[in-house]
Structure formats: C-alpha cells, structure tokens
Design a protein around this motif. Structure first.
Motif, PDB file in Angstrom:
ATOM      1  N   GLY A  47       0.807  -1.207   0.000  1.00  0.00           N
ATOM      2  CA  GLY A  47       0.000   0.000   0.000  1.00  0.00           C
ATOM      3  C   GLY A  47       0.838   1.254   0.000  1.00  0.00           C
ATOM      4  O   GLY A  47       2.058   1.219  -0.179  1.00  0.00           O
ATOM      5  N   ASN A  48       0.172   2.385   0.209  1.00  0.00           N
ATOM      6  CA  ASN A  48       0.867   3.661   0.375  1.00  0.00           C
ATOM      7  C   ASN A  48       0.800   4.054   1.843  1.00  0.00           C
ATOM      8  O   ASN A  48       0.344   3.277   2.697  1.00  0.00           O
ATOM      9  CB  ASN A  48       0.277   4.729  -0.556  1.00  0.00           C
ATOM     10  CG  ASN A  48      -1.180   5.058  -0.245  1.00  0.00           C
ATOM     11  OD1 ASN A  48      -1.694   4.753   0.834  1.00  0.00           O
ATOM     12  ND2 ASN A  48      -1.863   5.685  -1.186  1.00  0.00           N
ATOM     13  N   SER A  49       1.239   5.247   2.171  1.00  0.00           N
ATOM     14  CA  SER A  49       1.304   5.635   3.581  1.00  0.00           C
ATOM     15  C   SER A  49      -0.082   5.706   4.223  1.00  0.00           C
ATOM     16  O   SER A  49      -0.229   5.416   5.417  1.00  0.00           O
ATOM     17  CB  SER A  49       2.016   6.986   3.731  1.00  0.00           C
ATOM     18  OG  SER A  49       1.301   8.018   3.080  1.00  0.00           O
ATOM     19  N   LEU A  52       0.098  14.638   6.888  1.00  0.00           N
ATOM     20  CA  LEU A  52       0.979  15.682   6.389  1.00  0.00           C
ATOM     21  C   LEU A  52       0.703  15.878   4.900  1.00  0.00           C
ATOM     22  O   LEU A  52       0.083  15.024   4.261  1.00  0.00           O
ATOM     23  CB  LEU A  52       2.441  15.275   6.583  1.00  0.00           C
ATOM     24  CG  LEU A  52       2.925  14.983   7.996  1.00  0.00           C
ATOM     25  CD1 LEU A  52       4.419  14.686   7.976  1.00  0.00           C
ATOM     26  CD2 LEU A  52       2.628  16.131   8.937  1.00  0.00           C
ATOM     27  N   PRO A  53       1.128  16.972   4.326  1.00  0.00           N
ATOM     28  CA  PRO A  53       1.003  17.112   2.873  1.00  0.00           C
ATOM     29  C   PRO A  53       1.739  15.980   2.153  1.00  0.00           C
ATOM     30  O   PRO A  53       2.951  15.824   2.292  1.00  0.00           O
ATOM     31  CB  PRO A  53       1.672  18.470   2.598  1.00  0.00           C
ATOM     32  CG  PRO A  53       1.551  19.220   3.876  1.00  0.00           C
ATOM     33  CD  PRO A  53       1.679  18.199   4.960  1.00  0.00           C
ATOM     34  N   GLY A  54       0.979  15.153   1.448  1.00  0.00           N
ATOM     35  CA  GLY A  54       1.579  14.082   0.661  1.00  0.00           C
ATOM     36  C   GLY A  54       2.005  12.849   1.418  1.00  0.00           C
ATOM     37  O   GLY A  54       2.561  11.912   0.824  1.00  0.00           O
ATOM     38  N   HIS A  55       1.771  12.783   2.729  1.00  0.00           N
ATOM     39  CA  HIS A  55       2.231  11.620   3.494  1.00  0.00           C
ATOM     40  C   HIS A  55       1.392  11.471   4.757  1.00  0.00           C
ATOM     41  O   HIS A  55       1.091  12.469   5.426  1.00  0.00           O
ATOM     42  CB  HIS A  55       3.707  11.788   3.862  1.00  0.00           C
ATOM     43  CG  HIS A  55       4.390  10.524   4.284  1.00  0.00           C
ATOM     44  ND1 HIS A  55       4.898   9.621   3.383  1.00  0.00           N
ATOM     45  CD2 HIS A  55       4.643  10.005   5.505  1.00  0.00           C
ATOM     46  CE1 HIS A  55       5.458   8.605   4.030  1.00  0.00           C
ATOM     47  NE2 HIS A  55       5.304   8.824   5.326  1.00  0.00           N
ATOM     48  N   SER A  56       1.043  10.244   5.078  1.00  0.00           N
ATOM     49  CA  SER A  56       0.295   9.950   6.307  1.00  0.00           C
ATOM     50  C   SER A  56       1.222   9.236   7.292  1.00  0.00           C
ATOM     51  O   SER A  56       2.064   8.433   6.887  1.00  0.00           O
ATOM     52  CB  SER A  56      -0.914   9.066   6.007  1.00  0.00           C
ATOM     53  OG  SER A  56      -1.756   9.667   5.050  1.00  0.00           O
ATOM     54  N   ASP A  92       6.544   5.928  10.959  1.00  0.00           N
ATOM     55  CA  ASP A  92       6.402   6.000   9.506  1.00  0.00           C
ATOM     56  C   ASP A  92       5.792   4.680   9.032  1.00  0.00           C
ATOM     57  O   ASP A  92       6.416   3.626   9.189  1.00  0.00           O
ATOM     58  CB  ASP A  92       7.765   6.216   8.850  1.00  0.00           C
ATOM     59  CG  ASP A  92       7.660   6.327   7.341  1.00  0.00           C
ATOM     60  OD1 ASP A  92       6.538   6.367   6.813  1.00  0.00           O
ATOM     61  OD2 ASP A  92       8.726   6.377   6.678  1.00  0.00           O
ATOM     62  N   PRO A  93       4.590   4.693   8.452  1.00  0.00           N
ATOM     63  CA  PRO A  93       3.924   3.444   8.062  1.00  0.00           C
ATOM     64  C   PRO A  93       4.604   2.724   6.894  1.00  0.00           C
ATOM     65  O   PRO A  93       4.315   1.558   6.657  1.00  0.00           O
ATOM     66  CB  PRO A  93       2.518   3.906   7.663  1.00  0.00           C
ATOM     67  CG  PRO A  93       2.715   5.313   7.200  1.00  0.00           C
ATOM     68  CD  PRO A  93       3.778   5.875   8.102  1.00  0.00           C
ATOM     69  N   LEU A  94       5.477   3.403   6.194  1.00  0.00           N
ATOM     70  CA  LEU A  94       6.159   2.751   5.068  1.00  0.00           C
ATOM     71  C   LEU A  94       7.233   1.780   5.549  1.00  0.00           C
ATOM     72  O   LEU A  94       7.604   0.855   4.831  1.00  0.00           O
ATOM     73  CB  LEU A  94       6.778   3.795   4.134  1.00  0.00           C
ATOM     74  CG  LEU A  94       5.805   4.808   3.527  1.00  0.00           C
ATOM     75  CD1 LEU A  94       6.535   5.715   2.540  1.00  0.00           C
ATOM     76  CD2 LEU A  94       4.639   4.106   2.832  1.00  0.00           C
ATOM     77  N   VAL A 110      10.066   7.754  14.035  1.00  0.00           N
ATOM     78  CA  VAL A 110      10.736   8.910  13.441  1.00  0.00           C
ATOM     79  C   VAL A 110      10.507  10.127  14.336  1.00  0.00           C
ATOM     80  O   VAL A 110       9.621  10.121  15.196  1.00  0.00           O
ATOM     81  CB  VAL A 110      10.206   9.193  12.008  1.00  0.00           C
ATOM     82  CG1 VAL A 110      10.574   8.055  11.069  1.00  0.00           C
ATOM     83  CG2 VAL A 110       8.697   9.416  12.014  1.00  0.00           C
ATOM     84  N   ASP A 111      11.312  11.171  14.127  1.00  0.00           N
ATOM     85  CA  ASP A 111      11.182  12.369  14.953  1.00  0.00           C
ATOM     86  C   ASP A 111      10.530  13.507  14.174  1.00  0.00           C
ATOM     87  O   ASP A 111      10.220  13.370  12.988  1.00  0.00           O
ATOM     88  CB  ASP A 111      12.552  12.802  15.496  1.00  0.00           C
ATOM     89  CG  ASP A 111      13.572  13.035  14.377  1.00  0.00           C
ATOM     90  OD1 ASP A 111      13.155  13.204  13.204  1.00  0.00           O
ATOM     91  OD2 ASP A 111      14.784  13.050  14.669  1.00  0.00           O
ATOM     92  N   ARG A 112      10.343  14.630  14.856  1.00  0.00           N
ATOM     93  CA  ARG A 112       9.688  15.777  14.216  1.00  0.00           C
ATOM     94  C   ARG A 112      10.524  16.347  13.074  1.00  0.00           C
ATOM     95  O   ARG A 112       9.991  16.927  12.135  1.00  0.00           O
ATOM     96  CB  ARG A 112       9.399  16.852  15.264  1.00  0.00           C
ATOM     97  CG  ARG A 112       8.273  16.480  16.233  1.00  0.00           C
ATOM     98  CD  ARG A 112       8.165  17.496  17.346  1.00  0.00           C
ATOM     99  NE  ARG A 112       7.730  18.800  16.865  1.00  0.00           N
ATOM    100  CZ  ARG A 112       6.476  19.251  16.934  1.00  0.00           C
ATOM    101  NH1 ARG A 112       5.526  18.491  17.461  1.00  0.00           N
ATOM    102  NH2 ARG A 112       6.170  20.444  16.491  1.00  0.00           N
ATOM    103  N   GLN A 113      11.825  16.174  13.152  1.00  0.00           N
ATOM    104  CA  GLN A 113      12.683  16.622  12.057  1.00  0.00           C
ATOM    105  C   GLN A 113      12.353  15.859  10.775  1.00  0.00           C
ATOM    106  O   GLN A 113      12.341  16.432   9.687  1.00  0.00           O
ATOM    107  CB  GLN A 113      14.156  16.432  12.435  1.00  0.00           C
ATOM    108  CG  GLN A 113      15.128  16.995  11.393  1.00  0.00           C
ATOM    109  CD  GLN A 113      16.573  16.851  11.833  1.00  0.00           C
ATOM    110  OE1 GLN A 113      16.865  16.416  12.944  1.00  0.00           O
ATOM    111  NE2 GLN A 113      17.493  17.244  10.961  1.00  0.00           N
ATOM    112  N   PHE A 114      12.073  14.566  10.924  1.00  0.00           N
ATOM    113  CA  PHE A 114      11.670  13.749   9.780  1.00  0.00           C
ATOM    114  C   PHE A 114      10.347  14.264   9.211  1.00  0.00           C
ATOM    115  O   PHE A 114      10.174  14.375   7.991  1.00  0.00           O
ATOM    116  CB  PHE A 114      11.528  12.290  10.230  1.00  0.00           C
ATOM    117  CG  PHE A 114      11.078  11.339   9.160  1.00  0.00           C
ATOM    118  CD1 PHE A 114      11.987  10.708   8.325  1.00  0.00           C
ATOM    119  CD2 PHE A 114       9.724  11.062   8.990  1.00  0.00           C
ATOM    120  CE1 PHE A 114      11.570   9.824   7.338  1.00  0.00           C
ATOM    121  CE2 PHE A 114       9.293  10.186   8.007  1.00  0.00           C
ATOM    122  CZ  PHE A 114      10.232   9.563   7.183  1.00  0.00           C
TER     123      PHE A 114
END
Length: 270
Positions: free
Chosen positions: A98-100, A123-127, A141-143, A148-152
């Motif tokens: 699947g996708n994110s 997020l824009p373009g990413h869940s 990160d579901p991928l 991950v952190d807020r910087q990611f």
C-alpha cells in the motif's frame, strides 16, 4: 471500467454512516477494484490473528504488532506508490502492499484490537501514525514501521511544499474518520487519473462533492475528467460553477478559456 458493482444507494449509505474498515471496503467494490467479500474476509483473518500479540507491557505490545505486520505478514510499500492498487484499502489488504495512508489505516485499526491508541496524522503528501505513552508523543512512519522524529516530519513537509514551509501544528492533529476517507478518495482519484481510468475517477469526484459541495476546485477537477470521457455538458457546467464561485482564483482566466473551448466541442456519450 464501469462503476456498477455496488448500487449508488449503497455507496451513498456508506458515506452517510462512515466506519472503518467497512466504508472503504464497500467503496472499493462500488468503484470496481475488488469483488465480493474477499477483502472483508482478509480483514477478519488478520483482525483475529493480531489478538495473539496482546502483551501486558504496552511498548512491547506495540513492538510485537509492528514486527507481526511488517515481517510476519509482509505488508510493505507498493512499487506503484501513486497507483490505484496502493491507494485502495481493499486491494492493500489482499496484496499486502500500500501507500502511507492505506498502511497507516490498517495499522491503526489493528492497534485498536490490542487496546493501543495509534492516531493518524495527515501531512502534505504523506500519512503517519502517532502514539502517546507517559505523556511523550512518538511518530511512526507506516512505510517502514520505524519510529521517526519531528525533524523527519518537517523534512516531508518541506519536500512537498518547499524549504520555507513550516511544520504547522494543524498537521499534527489526529484525523477524523471523515477526513481520512476524504484523503483515501482523493488518492484513489489521483491514481485513476494517472492510469487513464476516468470512470472511477469521476465517481470519486461525485462522492467527494457529496461531502464537500462547497469545494469548487472539485468541480474544476471533475470538469477535466468529464471532458476526457466526452461528457461536455457536465464539464461545461462544472467550469461555469467554478467561475461563479471562485471569481478571484489565480487560474480563473484560464478556466474561462477552457469553458469557451468546450462550448464548441461535440458531446460524446459513454
């Protein structure tokens, strides 16, 4: 592809009383991507299987869920990331790719079976998924299933909107079911357009407009899809609606030119 697998009234009912995963699975059949109850059966199997990972310690329970989902079951990123198969929840269930958004949705629902509160953020373009434990917020990160952190997160936003884009607090608010389903429909629609599957793309627009009739940009997008199908009257009506309701939009003059060109085209019925 003909959108006839589930009646329009059933699809409307699914949107009136939204639930997960039932609504997106019903819409998948309606749009012609899956048939029968195969996806529901697949969901019942994994929803039952996850219960064997109910550990007393919450962090260990979450770790067990992630290992089971990605390693044992083999859920992963679809190679055609922006395609329909990655964006459709039922197909994601059956193919385990699947996708994110689809991967996040399944993980969130499976976590609920284990009394773990994973919440989706868009997020824009990413869940992504977020989990709070001892007043600390963690992001997944579901991928990959990695924390991950807020910087990611900020890097994702900058990659989508430009280096100057901030990580807005609104991006980190847990998503509602309706907003999640809106995201799913938008991603399915985009995948259909990429593959030239304009009939289900048109139906996605129709369903989205039931929820968001005030969004004139959906009318403009439906006009493009309708034009590809030769439905000139519908396309012209949608462009007219956009012009009347978005007079100050930056592309308004371009839309007026598009409408003028449409008027001279013959109608083709599919």
């Amino acid at each position: 592809m003909s959108v006839v697998n589930v009646s329009q009234s059933e699809a409307d009912t699914a949107l009136d009383s939204v639930s997960l995963p039932e609504t997106p699975l019903t819409l998948s059949v309606h749009l012609g991507f899956t048939t029968g109850d195969r996806a529901k059966q697949a969901w019942y199997e994994i929803a039952g299987g996850v219960l064997s990972h109910y550990l007393v310690d919450q962090p260990q329970r979450l770790k067990a869920l992630l290992q089971w989902f990605y390693q044992d079951l083999g859920f992963r990123v679809h190679q055609d990331y922006y395609g329909v198969q990655a964006a459709d929840l039922a197909t994601c269930l059956l193919n385990r790719q699947g996708n994110s958004t689809t991967l996040s949705t399944l993980l969130m629902l499976l976590a609920k079976q284990l009394d773990l509160k994973l919440e989706m953020i868009l997020l824009p373009g990413h869940s992504l998924l977020q989990w709070q434990h001892h007043k600390i917020t963690y992001y997944i990160d579901p991928l990959t299933g990695h924390f991950v952190d807020r910087q990611f997160l900020h890097a994702i936003v900058r990659g989508e909107l430009g280096n100057a884009a901030p990580l807005k607090a609104s991006y980190l608010k847990p998503v509602t079911v309706k907003r999640l389903l809106t995201r799913l429909l938008h991603e399915i629609k985009a995948g259909c357009i990429l593959k030239g599957q304009f009939e289900p793309a048109l139906e996605c627009c129709n369903l989205l407009l039931q929820w968001h009739p005030e969004d004139a940009h959906l009318n403009r997008e439906r006009a493009f899809i309708a034009q590809q199908l030769g439905c000139i009257s519908l396309a012209a009506a949608d462009l007219t609606h956009f012009i009347e309701n978005s007079p100050h939009d930056p592309v308004i003059e371009l839309v007026k030119l598009q409408l003028k060109e449409l008027v001279d085209k013959p109608e083709v019925y599919h």
